[in-house]
Design an enzyme around this catalytic site. Structure first.
Site, mmCIF file in Angstrom:
data_model
loop_
_atom_site.group_PDB
_atom_site.id
_atom_site.type_symbol
_atom_site.label_atom_id
_atom_site.label_comp_id
_atom_site.label_asym_id
_atom_site.label_seq_id
_atom_site.Cartn_x
_atom_site.Cartn_y
_atom_site.Cartn_z
ATOM 1 N N CYS A 151 0.771 -1.241 0.000
ATOM 2 C CA CYS A 151 0.000 0.000 0.000
ATOM 3 C C CYS A 151 0.802 1.292 0.000
ATOM 4 O O CYS A 151 0.704 2.101 -0.916
ATOM 5 C CB CYS A 151 -0.946 -0.017 1.193
ATOM 6 S SG CYS A 151 -0.206 -0.766 2.653
ATOM 7 N N HIS A 207 -1.456 7.358 4.046
ATOM 8 C CA HIS A 207 -0.419 6.323 4.116
ATOM 9 C C HIS A 207 0.982 6.749 3.710
ATOM 10 O O HIS A 207 1.830 5.904 3.415
ATOM 11 C CB HIS A 207 -0.853 5.093 3.299
ATOM 12 C CG HIS A 207 -0.864 3.843 4.122
ATOM 13 N ND1 HIS A 207 -0.764 2.596 3.596
ATOM 14 C CD2 HIS A 207 -0.951 3.669 5.463
ATOM 15 C CE1 HIS A 207 -0.797 1.693 4.562
ATOM 16 N NE2 HIS A 207 -0.913 2.332 5.701
#
Length: 487
Positions: free
Chosen positions: A41, A104
């Site tokens: 991710c 993120h």
């Protein structure tokens, strides 16, 4: 997003539960050969927003060889201040940029989206793991712009047992409202809509729970599909669809891993393994481009595409030049989107600091193979359940540099039958691939690795805005260590 290539009806998912994405493909351009920049991710999101491979933009680790690293709460690092992100560049043409959902790229204040070009943010810096008890580990905050508005499992509920949460609906409303505001003000905008309902622990809102043939993951998938349908319909109703480029893709292949901790994952279709690996299932993504009147409807492009191309293509469409003081790995796909041209380019498959494989044309050459370690595998963590291919899905890191394993992905999408090293075909492909790899490695200057250090003191104890809410928590003493990345 953690969504696999095989999760869309248009790519053959048997339940046919993605009518809006399938329609988007029918009205736009479908990319069967589209890749993320990393099987995990955080690095793939950093690559999307910088147009650069993670090994260049610093989103990797050198703590161990060929390890996937990301940004859990205890990570000290984040996106380097030296990197230039897409929204920063779009400011040159007065674009208003908003990210909705998962960021993120680092959760400490200096790494947050509003410090890196975004004007607005509604969402979270980390995955929605939890719930935590707040004494040993804080629950993840949800932000509105630069201040937290609550935490997952507290103000923003996710019922792990039933899988119920309204987060996708909240993210959808934020997106629709943002689009309306910019359309009314006639401002150009960039919306990065990054929901994460399909990431474990998977959730969906009440209206979708129990609706899918595929279990809870399918419920989440149906809700995301419905949301995308609403976003596209909204653009049409505002009359701005013919001047808006919309691109749908995912951050890495579906987490098909069967492990003691997870039972709900997506589908990578005919491809080998999934998330965390550099086999096709870990990095080939569903991808659809939509721009009525500009992108011809119902087209399939065999272009080898990368998530990094979205950076360069967005700049091109907005009329902004990419930075000329650094290597940009993304290509401008405008000729592909508007003229159905094909651009010759390689795809590099990295795992951490190691180039694992390269694709040119229909051929993929593996220089290293690894699924996961015997130690992890023996704990019940399997990245390739039901798909062991001897000599390919190896549990030790195997180097093939002297004689790469080469597959023809058109004839063998599942990477099961390496081409015979005795054949002329093998020798021809090897010659071409070797030239590409040598050039790439000669020019490569790795960035400073940002994902090496961890520290419990940097977790989301007291994010900005916690004072007003009475949600600040006491952090432990700082005690940094080298993060352990097992995969």
């Amino acid at each position: 997003l953690e969504m696999g290539w095989g999760d869309l009806g248009v790519f053959g998912e048997p339940s046919k539960e993605t009518p809006n994405l399938d329609l988007m493909a029918a009205q736009g351009m479908l990319f069967p050969n589209f890749y993320t920049a990393n099987p995990l991710c955080s690095p793939s999101r950093a690559a999307l927003l910088t147009g650069r491979l993670p090994v260049r933009n610093g989103f990797y680790t050198t703590n161990a060889h060929a390890r996937n690293a990301y940004t859990p709460q205890e990570i000290v690092g984040g996106i380097s201040p030296d990197e230039i992100l897409l929204p920063e560049l779009l400011k040159k043409k007065d674009y208003v940029s908003k990210i909705i959902g998962k960021w993120h790229l680092g959760h400490r204040t200096q790494y947050l989206p509003l410090k890196h070009g975004f004007d607005e943010w509604f969402g979270s810096p980390n995955c929605h793991f939890g719930p935590y008890n707040n004494s040993v580990c804080p629950n993840i905050p949800v932000y509105n712009n630069s201040e937290m508005k609550g935490r997952y499992y507290e103000e923003f509920e996710i019922n792990v047992k039933t899988g119920e949460s309204n987060l996708t609906q909240i993210y959808l409303k934020e997106g629709l409202d943002f689009i309306s505001q910019q359309a009314v003000a006639q401002r150009p905008f960039f919306l990065y809509w990054a929901p994460d309902a399909t990431h474990a622990p998977v959730y969906a809102s009440k209206r979708f729970l129990g609706k899918s043939q595929r279990g809870r993951y399918g419920d989440a998938m149906m809700e995301l599909d419905d949301s995308i349908g609403q976003i596209l319909a909204h653009l049409v109703s505002l009359g701005i669809h013919n001047k808006t480029l919309v691109f749908f893709t995912s951050d890495n292949g579906a987490a098909i891993l069967s492990s003691p901790f997870s039972s709900s994952g997506g589908s990578n279709g005919p491809f080998l393994c999934g998330k965390e690996t550099t086999f096709e299932g870990g990095m080939r993504e569903p991808a659809i481009a939509w721009w009525p009147g500009r992108i011809p409807a119902g087209t399939v492009s065999y272009q080898l595409g990368s998530v990094m191309d979205l950076f360069t293509t967005s700049l091109s469409v907005a009329g902004v030049l990419p930075p000329d003081d650094r290597v940009i790995d993304g290509l401008d796909l405008s000729p592909v989107l508007f003229n159905n041209s094909l651009l010759d380019r390689p795809i590099f498959y990295y795992r951490g600091n190691q180039l694992m494989a390269v694709r040119i044309g229909q051929y993929k050459a593996h220089y290293w193979t690894w699924s996961n370690s015997w130690e992890e595998f023996n704990k019940g963590i399997n990245f390739c359940p039901g798909q062991e291919v001897p000599g390919v899905t190896t549990h030790t890191q195997e180097e093939h540099t002297m004689q790469p394993l080469i597959f023809h992905l058109g004839q063998d999408p599942g990477e099961r039958y390496p081409i015979s090293v005795e054949s002329k075909e093998y020798r021809d492909v090897l010659r071409r691939v070797t030239a590409v790899v040598e050039q790439h490695q000669k020019d490569l200057i790795p960035g400073m690795p940002q994902l090496n250090m961890c520290d419990l003191a940097v977790m989301n104890w007291s994010p900005p805005g916690c004072e007003q809410l009475g949600k600040c928590l006491k952090a432990p003493e700082s005690n940094p260590w080298k993060c352990d990345w097992p995969h």
